[in-house]
Design a protein around this motif. Structure first.
Motif, PDB file in Angstrom:
ATOM      1  N   HIS A 186       0.805  -1.218   0.000  1.00  0.00           N
ATOM      2  CA  HIS A 186       0.000   0.000   0.000  1.00  0.00           C
ATOM      3  C   HIS A 186       0.840   1.271   0.000  1.00  0.00           C
ATOM      4  N   HIS A 187       2.171   1.148   0.047  1.00  0.00           N
ATOM      5  CA  HIS A 187       3.022   2.337   0.091  1.00  0.00           C
ATOM      6  C   HIS A 187       4.116   2.350  -0.972  1.00  0.00           C
ATOM      7  N   VAL A 188       4.315   1.257  -1.687  1.00  0.00           N
ATOM      8  CA  VAL A 188       5.345   1.185  -2.723  1.00  0.00           C
ATOM      9  C   VAL A 188       4.680   1.246  -4.094  1.00  0.00           C
ATOM     10  N   ARG A 189       5.206   2.128  -4.939  1.00  0.00           N
ATOM     11  CA  ARG A 189       4.718   2.266  -6.305  1.00  0.00           C
ATOM     12  C   ARG A 189       5.835   1.839  -7.258  1.00  0.00           C
ATOM     13  N   SER A 190       5.496   1.046  -8.267  1.00  0.00           N
ATOM     14  CA  SER A 190       6.505   0.559  -9.207  1.00  0.00           C
ATOM     15  C   SER A 190       5.879   0.349 -10.579  1.00  0.00           C
ATOM     16  N   GLY A 191       6.723   0.465 -11.601  1.00  0.00           N
ATOM     17  CA  GLY A 191       6.294   0.195 -12.965  1.00  0.00           C
ATOM     18  C   GLY A 191       6.718  -1.163 -13.471  1.00  0.00           C
ATOM     19  N   LEU A 192       7.419  -1.946 -12.610  1.00  0.00           N
ATOM     20  CA  LEU A 192       7.782  -3.318 -12.979  1.00  0.00           C
ATOM     21  C   LEU A 192       7.959  -4.100 -11.682  1.00  0.00           C
ATOM     22  N   PHE A 193       7.077  -5.048 -11.449  1.00  0.00           N
ATOM     23  CA  PHE A 193       7.191  -5.830 -10.228  1.00  0.00           C
ATOM     24  C   PHE A 193       6.666  -7.244 -10.422  1.00  0.00           C
ATOM     25  N   PHE A 194       7.151  -8.132  -9.556  1.00  0.00           N
ATOM     26  CA  PHE A 194       6.748  -9.532  -9.511  1.00  0.00           C
ATOM     27  C   PHE A 194       6.058  -9.814  -8.179  1.00  0.00           C
ATOM     28  N   GLY A 195       5.117 -10.746  -8.202  1.00  0.00           N
ATOM     29  CA  GLY A 195       4.539 -11.289  -6.983  1.00  0.00           C
ATOM     30  C   GLY A 195       4.440 -12.800  -7.110  1.00  0.00           C
ATOM     31  N   HIS A 196       4.742 -13.522  -6.031  1.00  0.00           N
ATOM     32  CA  HIS A 196       4.791 -14.983  -6.086  1.00  0.00           C
ATOM     33  C   HIS A 196       4.272 -15.564  -4.777  1.00  0.00           C
ATOM     34  N   ILE A 197       3.426 -16.580  -4.870  1.00  0.00           N
ATOM     35  CA  ILE A 197       2.984 -17.334  -3.700  1.00  0.00           C
ATOM     36  C   ILE A 197       3.397 -18.782  -3.909  1.00  0.00           C
ATOM     37  N   ARG A 198       3.925 -19.398  -2.853  1.00  0.00           N
ATOM     38  CA  ARG A 198       4.617 -20.678  -2.996  1.00  0.00           C
ATOM     39  C   ARG A 198       3.834 -21.841  -2.410  1.00  0.00           C
ATOM     40  N   ALA A 199       3.828 -22.945  -3.132  1.00  0.00           N
ATOM     41  CA  ALA A 199       3.419 -24.246  -2.623  1.00  0.00           C
ATOM     42  C   ALA A 199       4.594 -25.180  -2.873  1.00  0.00           C
ATOM     43  N   SER A 200       5.264 -25.582  -1.816  1.00  0.00           N
ATOM     44  CA  SER A 200       6.508 -26.334  -1.940  1.00  0.00           C
ATOM     45  C   SER A 200       6.290 -27.665  -2.634  1.00  0.00           C
ATOM     46  N   THR A 201       7.269 -28.049  -3.457  1.00  0.00           N
ATOM     47  CA  THR A 201       7.254 -29.367  -4.089  1.00  0.00           C
ATOM     48  C   THR A 201       8.206 -30.334  -3.386  1.00  0.00           C
ATOM     49  N   GLY A 202       8.614 -29.997  -2.160  1.00  0.00           N
ATOM     50  CA  GLY A 202       9.443 -30.915  -1.390  1.00  0.00           C
ATOM     51  C   GLY A 202      10.607 -30.279  -0.672  1.00  0.00           C
ATOM     52  N   THR A 203      11.073 -29.126  -1.160  1.00  0.00           N
ATOM     53  CA  THR A 203      12.173 -28.462  -0.466  1.00  0.00           C
ATOM     54  C   THR A 203      11.627 -27.670   0.726  1.00  0.00           C
ATOM     55  N   ALA A 204      12.528 -27.281   1.615  1.00  0.00           N
ATOM     56  CA  ALA A 204      12.148 -26.698   2.895  1.00  0.00           C
ATOM     57  C   ALA A 204      11.399 -25.381   2.730  1.00  0.00           C
ATOM     58  N   VAL A 205      10.508 -25.128   3.676  1.00  0.00           N
ATOM     59  CA  VAL A 205       9.837 -23.832   3.750  1.00  0.00           C
ATOM     60  C   VAL A 205      10.744 -22.901   4.557  1.00  0.00           C
ATOM     61  N   GLN A 206      11.505 -22.089   3.835  1.00  0.00           N
ATOM     62  CA  GLN A 206      12.445 -21.164   4.454  1.00  0.00           C
ATOM     63  C   GLN A 206      12.558 -19.944   3.560  1.00  0.00           C
ATOM     64  N   GLN A 207      13.024 -18.838   4.123  1.00  0.00           N
ATOM     65  CA  GLN A 207      13.015 -17.575   3.391  1.00  0.00           C
ATOM     66  C   GLN A 207      13.848 -17.646   2.117  1.00  0.00           C
ATOM     67  N   THR A 208      14.979 -18.308   2.165  1.00  0.00           N
ATOM     68  CA  THR A 208      15.855 -18.366   0.995  1.00  0.00           C
ATOM     69  C   THR A 208      15.279 -19.221  -0.123  1.00  0.00           C
ATOM     70  N   ASN A 209      14.208 -19.958   0.147  1.00  0.00           N
ATOM     71  CA  ASN A 209      13.551 -20.749  -0.898  1.00  0.00           C
ATOM     72  C   ASN A 209      12.327 -20.050  -1.484  1.00  0.00           C
ATOM     73  N   CYS A 210      12.007 -18.856  -0.992  1.00  0.00           N
ATOM     74  CA  CYS A 210      10.868 -18.111  -1.514  1.00  0.00           C
ATOM     75  C   CYS A 210      11.285 -17.293  -2.739  1.00  0.00           C
ATOM     76  N   HIS A 211      10.405 -17.173  -3.675  1.00  0.00           N
ATOM     77  CA  HIS A 211      10.619 -16.397  -4.892  1.00  0.00           C
ATOM     78  C   HIS A 211      10.112 -14.967  -4.649  1.00  0.00           C
ATOM     79  N   PRO A 212      10.502 -14.007  -5.499  1.00  0.00           N
ATOM     80  CA  PRO A 212      11.432 -14.120  -6.619  1.00  0.00           C
ATOM     81  C   PRO A 212      12.886 -14.129  -6.144  1.00  0.00           C
ATOM     82  N   PHE A 213      13.737 -14.683  -7.002  1.00  0.00           N
ATOM     83  CA  PHE A 213      15.172 -14.713  -6.755  1.00  0.00           C
ATOM     84  C   PHE A 213      15.810 -13.534  -7.501  1.00  0.00           C
ATOM     85  N   ARG A 214      16.927 -13.061  -6.969  1.00  0.00           N
ATOM     86  CA  ARG A 214      17.564 -11.863  -7.510  1.00  0.00           C
ATOM     87  C   ARG A 214      19.063 -12.094  -7.647  1.00  0.00           C
TER      88      ARG A 214
END
Length: 283
Positions: free
Chosen positions: A76-104
């Motif tokens: 509600h406070h960030v404005r951008s002209g190019l952005f990604f959003g991703h919601i994850r359902a794991s296929t077997g790897t751990a649920v941890q921050q470094t496994n969440c997308h997007p990657f940079r």
């Protein structure tokens, strides 16, 4: 699997796209209609570019997107002209921050829906192909992040479609060598701050859903009463795992085995086919 959205065009608050549509990405985190799972609650991430820097900012967390107060605050406070959003359902790897997308990595941003089948059987073979100079930057344990670093190894910075094709070719060749008949399932979005590429491919020829929005000028003619369409430029486009609403004429399915590029001056859609890498690999 996962759900994702890529937006490029007129700068808007992230919330306009992530929260407000009838079937927004946040709604899909609980009520996906086209995904393998109805609920995608194994983490989320958003990444965005600003005019002040070519390196995207990334916010990722392991909790579900539907009740995360930090995500609401940022959106509600960030404005951008190019952005990604991703919601994850794991296929077997751990649920941890470094496994969440997007990657940079540098100016590049990457997200994925799908999987490498039999990943545990030939993961080592794939990892050993990553450029040694890039390997220390791998933070998580997912097949998705490894796919990103393979694409970087194969020249993502110079030729994104070719790099992704060589990445896919390596995975299929290695998977077949380990008796995996259909190694790869993917929809991928990748951006460099100016352009967005979106890929839809699977070894079996039955890829996960992917849609792109109709050109804004055509939508305005169809739906002059829709206020959001009056606020954005003709260059604005979205690519989504599933449509954000039921507005007639708004969404087009990305063809099987294809990729598109959204860029200033004109978008393009092409056939996609994995390639075998025919040059020297990193030492």
């Amino acid at each position: 699997m996962c759900r994702w959205i890529a937006y490029t065009g007129t700068p808007v608050f992230l919330s306009r796209v992530l929260f407000e549509p009838e079937h927004s990405l946040i709604d899909q985190s609980l009520h996906s209609r086209m995904g393998v799972e109805t609920t995608n609650g194994d983490g989320f991430g958003v990444g965005w570019y600003t005019q002040d820097t070519t390196t995207p900012a990334v916010l990722r967390d392991v909790g579900p997107a539907w009740n995360n107060r930090n995500l609401q605050e940022v959106a509600h406070h960030v404005r951008s002209g190019l952005f990604f959003g991703h919601i994850r359902a794991s296929t077997g790897t751990a649920v941890q921050q470094t496994n969440c997308h997007p990657f940079r990595h540098g100016r590049w941003m990457w997200m994925h829906n799908g999987m490498i089948s039999g990943f545990h059987r030939f993961r080592r073979d794939l990892v050993l192909t990553v450029d040694p100079a890039l390997y220390p930057d791998i933070e998580g344990s997912t097949d998705s992040e490894l796919m990103f670093f393979l694409a970087l190894t194969f020249g993502l910075a110079e030729d994104p479609p070719g790099a992704v094709a060589r990445m896919a070719g390596l995975i299929e060749k290695t998977g077949h060598a380990h008796d995996v008949p259909y190694p790869l399932q993917m929809t991928i979005a990748v951006a460099d701050g100016e352009r967005v590429w979106a890929f839809r491919y699977s070894s079996e020829g039955r890829s996960r859903s992917l849609y792109y929005s109709t050109k804004v000028d055509a939508l305005r003619a169809l739906h002059p009463e829709t206020s959001f369409l009056r606020d954005i430029s003709d260059e604005t486009r979205l690519v989504v795992s599933e449509p954000l609403g039921a507005l007639p004429g708004a969404w087009n399915e990305v063809p099987e085995s294809s990729y598109g590029v959204i860029q200033p001056g004109g978008d393009a859609l092409h056939a996609f086919r994995p390639q075998l890498h025919d040059g020297p690999l990193p030492a």
